[in-house]
Design a protein around this motif. Structure first.
Motif: not given
Length: 219
Positions: A36-40, A65-69, A171-181, A210-215
């Motif tokens: 996990a990469i933790e953003p400030d 899940r995550i919902v983007v606004h 980066v934020l979405c990747a971190y949220v996904c990682e922390r919460y599974g 989705r692709e970039e978060v997975a990457a």
């Protein structure tokens, strides 16, 4: 782009690729562990948020899940941290004073300059722990299931998100996904759950997100 913002973005992307940033600059990603990469993220205390107008519920399970606004605010050319904080105040005032909510409805906000602010009180602490999350007020039927992330700006009518905002959102979405599974495929837009145009062109960009978060998670 301001030199500080440009440097911060380069370091953040280097962190997302699994590289260690030699110098800490506001907004850069720091390696938390191998996965996990933790953003400030500027907490509600950092941007001097108003106190909640009531109790905020904490759910004793992880979101799915995550919902983007998007916030439908002005597409400002001010990419500073100060503007990110001003935007966070604008959103909170709107949600408290006009909507009558207990606090900001979103868990996190990403500014056009790529600065992340905590929205609803307690969201950052819950995310860091990774075991529970705060009940939001961002998407009907999903507030007890999803982390709400809002992007500063109005993205109807073909407006294009700034690169800094997009990169930090990834980066934020990747971190949220990682922390919460949360699986990287479980990223949605507000309009997936109701009659709304939100999040504008961001909705069309969800497959790429989705692709970039997975990457980013695999890097």
């Amino acid at each position: 782009m301001h030199p500080e913002n440009a440097l911060r973005r380069r370091l953040l992307l280097a962190g997302a690729a699994g590289l260690a940033a030699a110098t800490a600059v506001p907004g850069t990603a720091q390696a938390r562990d191998a996965e996990a990469i933790e953003p400030d993220i500027d907490s509600t205390g950092t941007w001097d948020a108003r106190s909640p107008q009531g109790n905020i519920g904490v759910l004793q399970y992880r979101p799915s899940r995550i919902v983007v606004h998007h916030t439908v605010s002005t597409n400002t050319s001010d990419l500073s941290r100060a503007q990110a904080h001003a935007h966070a105040h604008w959103v909170q005032d709107l949600h408290l004073d006009k909507n009558g909510w207990v606090d900001t409805g979103y868990h996190f906000l990403v500014s056009r300059g790529g600065w992340i602010t905590e929205g609803r009180h307690g969201s950052l602490q819950a995310l860091t722990g990774g075991r529970n999350f705060v009940l939001g007020s961002h998407t009907s039927g999903q507030n007890d299931q999803a982390v709400g992330i809002a992007c500063e700006g109005a993205y109807h009518a073909g407006a294009v998100p700034p690169d800094a905002q997009w990169d930090v959102l990834v980066v934020l979405c990747a971190y949220v996904c990682e922390r919460y599974g949360i699986p990287s495929a479980q990223l949605y837009g507000h309009k997936d759950y109701g009659e709304t145009l939100c999040p504008g062109v961001y909705h069309d960009m969800l497959p790429r997100l989705r692709e970039e978060v997975a990457a980013a998670r695999a890097a």
